[in-house]
Scaffold this active site. Structure first.
Site, PDB file in Angstrom:
ATOM      1  N   SER A  97       0.558  -1.497  -0.068  1.00  0.00           N
ATOM      2  CA  SER A  97      -0.019   0.236  -0.287  1.00  0.00           C
ATOM      3  C   SER A  97       0.947   1.413   0.037  1.00  0.00           C
ATOM      4  CB  SER A  97      -0.681  -0.336   1.375  1.00  0.00           C
ATOM      5  OG  SER A  97      -1.811  -0.572   1.116  1.00  0.00           O
ATOM      6  N   LYS A 172      -6.446   2.789  -2.109  1.00  0.00           N
ATOM      7  CA  LYS A 172      -6.232   1.768  -1.482  1.00  0.00           C
ATOM      8  C   LYS A 172      -6.238   3.141   0.036  1.00  0.00           C
ATOM      9  CE  LYS A 172      -5.546  -1.016   1.870  1.00  0.00           C
ATOM     10  NZ  LYS A 172      -5.848  -1.836   1.986  1.00  0.00           N
TER      11      LYS A 172
HETATM   12  P1  NDP Z   1       4.131  -6.809   7.935  1.00  0.00           P
HETATM   13  O1  NDP Z   1       4.641  -5.379   9.424  1.00  0.00           O
HETATM   14  O2  NDP Z   1       3.627  -7.920   8.786  1.00  0.00           O
HETATM   15  O3  NDP Z   1       4.901  -7.451   7.236  1.00  0.00           O
HETATM   16  C1  NDP Z   1       6.120  -6.494   6.710  1.00  0.00           C
HETATM   17  C2  NDP Z   1       7.100  -7.655   5.642  1.00  0.00           C
HETATM   18  O4  NDP Z   1       7.860  -6.760   5.491  1.00  0.00           O
HETATM   19  C3  NDP Z   1       7.347  -8.309   5.971  1.00  0.00           C
HETATM   20  O5  NDP Z   1       7.866  -9.579   5.083  1.00  0.00           O
HETATM   21  C4  NDP Z   1       9.229  -7.332   6.491  1.00  0.00           C
HETATM   22  O6  NDP Z   1      10.613  -8.569   6.658  1.00  0.00           O
HETATM   23  C5  NDP Z   1       9.206  -7.050   5.112  1.00  0.00           C
HETATM   24  N1  NDP Z   1       9.724  -5.536   5.149  1.00  0.00           N
HETATM   25  C6  NDP Z   1       9.905  -4.628   6.416  1.00  0.00           C
HETATM   26  N2  NDP Z   1      10.874  -2.884   5.900  1.00  0.00           N
HETATM   27  C7  NDP Z   1      11.846  -4.173   4.644  1.00  0.00           C
HETATM   28  C8  NDP Z   1      11.965  -3.668   4.510  1.00  0.00           C
HETATM   29  N3  NDP Z   1      13.144  -2.065   5.107  1.00  0.00           N
HETATM   30  N4  NDP Z   1      13.364  -3.981   3.499  1.00  0.00           N
HETATM   31  C9  NDP Z   1      12.336  -5.343   2.746  1.00  0.00           C
HETATM   32  N5  NDP Z   1      12.150  -5.996   3.688  1.00  0.00           N
HETATM   33  C10 NDP Z   1      10.943  -5.178   4.891  1.00  0.00           C
HETATM   34  O7  NDP Z   1       3.247  -5.926   6.780  1.00  0.00           O
HETATM   35  P2  NDP Z   1       1.729  -6.923   6.443  1.00  0.00           P
HETATM   36  O8  NDP Z   1       2.346  -7.708   5.597  1.00  0.00           O
HETATM   37  O9  NDP Z   1       0.779  -6.757   7.422  1.00  0.00           O
HETATM   38  O10 NDP Z   1       1.593  -5.085   5.026  1.00  0.00           O
HETATM   39  C11 NDP Z   1       2.500  -5.425   3.599  1.00  0.00           C
HETATM   40  C12 NDP Z   1       1.439  -4.363   3.245  1.00  0.00           C
HETATM   41  O11 NDP Z   1       0.923  -4.997   2.869  1.00  0.00           O
HETATM   42  C13 NDP Z   1       1.470  -2.928   3.592  1.00  0.00           C
HETATM   43  O12 NDP Z   1       2.016  -2.000   3.209  1.00  0.00           O
HETATM   44  C14 NDP Z   1      -0.028  -3.157   4.508  1.00  0.00           C
HETATM   45  O13 NDP Z   1      -0.213  -2.140   4.295  1.00  0.00           O
HETATM   46  C15 NDP Z   1      -1.215  -4.033   3.152  1.00  0.00           C
HETATM   47  N6  NDP Z   1      -1.474  -4.301   3.571  1.00  0.00           N
HETATM   48  C16 NDP Z   1      -2.357  -4.942   5.000  1.00  0.00           C
HETATM   49  C17 NDP Z   1      -2.854  -5.497   5.426  1.00  0.00           C
HETATM   50  C18 NDP Z   1      -2.672  -6.440   6.290  1.00  0.00           C
HETATM   51  O14 NDP Z   1      -3.991  -6.781   6.685  1.00  0.00           O
HETATM   52  N7  NDP Z   1      -1.967  -6.663   7.281  1.00  0.00           N
HETATM   53  C19 NDP Z   1      -4.399  -5.391   4.101  1.00  0.00           C
HETATM   54  C20 NDP Z   1      -4.119  -4.699   3.231  1.00  0.00           C
HETATM   55  C21 NDP Z   1      -2.987  -4.210   2.998  1.00  0.00           C
HETATM   56  P3  NDP Z   1      10.593  -9.074   7.923  1.00  0.00           P
HETATM   57  O15 NDP Z   1       9.794 -10.552   7.765  1.00  0.00           O
HETATM   58  O16 NDP Z   1      12.187  -8.876   8.148  1.00  0.00           O
HETATM   59  O17 NDP Z   1      10.136  -8.369   8.731  1.00  0.00           O
END
Ligand code: NDP
Length: 299
Positions: A97, A172
């Site tokens: 997002s 979004k």
């Molecule tokens: P999480 O915080 O659960 O996961 C984030 C992911 O990104 C992890 O795999 C993390 O890796 C990785 N990450 C974080 N920072 C970095 C970085 N600097 N470099 C590389 N990898 C990185 O987030 P969500 O999965 O919940 O959300 C992901 C996206 O989807 C966001 O933009 C969110 O707004 C959107 N979204 C989420 C929803 C939800 O219900 N959760 C619904 C709809 C949209 P690591 O495992 O190492 O921490």
């Protein structure tokens, strides 16, 4: 055969990647915390890529799903970066997002290498991702979307072309700003009703067959607040980011939007107070602290 790479096995990325593992051949996964990608690869018999470059090398479609667009941009460069692996003719689908300006910058960098880009944030939550029934809102070239649509159908049920680059991000952000506004305002209203002696369950029963209803009143309050369950599915920090993007879009378009700005400020304050791991619905606990009322049925 289309080869797909998926980067970012977070709360929502993991179930999305699970559908791809089950419905495509030769999936590669990469995650910053390598142990998560290793466990996923072992469970689903897919390839654990050692770097973003290794994941992208030979892939037709690379899907990213990180907290913010800046995380995608930061992974473009360097010997392990996406640009070192992406071949001309490939497509990067960013399901983060994100924010329109950064998506447009990323698209321009990729275009120099003949790589297509669409912003493709999702909605439907972790439950929707688990069912493979997400809504995907897409910004960018319609022909690029048509090419990758069969891949997106692995986890998306409704896939909508919203407009040019960044349009998916903008839609979004506004959607999530509405979620935030509904959560906060329902919390205020229910706190006032509770103090006035009305059982919040009774109030919700009325509201949910009346014109004030929303996803917050219909699902989040009954399932997560009244039960005091507050499961962690979508971090408050991410919702804060989304409302901030919506307010930014309004400012860039020179649209007066005091409600979006106020909501952005309230969610920033709640995020700062409650920390990085709080769930978005836990903002209700913050409103409860401000009002001195717990939104629960009387004992
Ligand atoms: P999480 O915080 O659960 O996961 C984030 C992911 O990104 C992890 O795999 C993390 O890796 C990785 N990450 C974080 N920072 C970095 C970085 N600097 N470099 C590389 N990898 C990185 O987030 P969500 O999965 O919940 O959300 C992901 C996206 O989807 C966001 O933009 C969110 O707004 C959107 N979204 C989420 C929803 C939800 O219900 N959760 C619904 C709809 C949209 P690591 O495992 O190492 O921490």
């Amino acid at each position: 055969m289309t080869t797909v790479a998926f980067l970012g096995l977070g709360a929502i990325g993991t179930p999305m990647a699970r559908h791809l593992a089950q419905k495509t051949q030769g999936l590669r996964v990469w995650n910053r915390t390598a142990a998560k990608a290793a466990a996923f690869a072992a469970e689903f018999g897919v390839t654990h890529a050692a770097s973003p470059a290794a994941a992208a090398r030979g892939a037709d479609v690379v899907i990213t799903c990180f907290p913010v667009s800046g995380d995608v941009e930061a992974l473009l460069d360097g010997p392990d970066g996406l640009l070192a692996g992406l071949a001309s003719g490939a497509t990067l689908v960013d399901c983060t997002s994100g924010d329109p300006a950064t998506s447009q910058r990323i698209a321009a960098r990729l275009a120099e290498r003949g790589v297509a880009f669409i912003d493709a944030p999702v909605s439907g939550g972790v439950a929707g991702a688990e069912k493979g029934e997400l809504t995907i809102m897409v910004g960018g070239d319609a022909a690029t979307l048509a090419r990758v649509r069969p891949v997106l159908e692995a986890f998306g049920k409704k896939i909508v072309h919203c407009g040019g680059l960044g349009a998916g991000d903008a839609v979004k952000a506004v959607n999530n700003a509405l979620l935030a506004l509904h959560l906060w305002s329902a919390a205020e209203g229910l706190a006032a009703l509770r103090k006035a002696g009305v059982d919040p369950a009774v109030a919700l029963d009325v509201i949910n067959t009346s014109s004030g209803r929303s996803n917050a009143s219909m699902n989040l309050f009954p399932e997560r607040v009244l039960t005091r369950a507050f499961p962690r599915t979508f971090r408050l920090a991410l919702l804060d980011k989304d409302v901030g993007i919506a307010a930014q879009v309004a400012r860039e378009q020179k649209v007066p939007a005091p409600m979006l700005q106020l909501t952005a400020d309230l969610f920033r304050a709640a995020h700062l107070a409650m920390g990085e791991e709080a769930d978005h619905v836990e903002v209700v606990k913050w409103v409860e602290q401000l009002t001195g009322v717990t939104i629960a049925s009387p004992a």
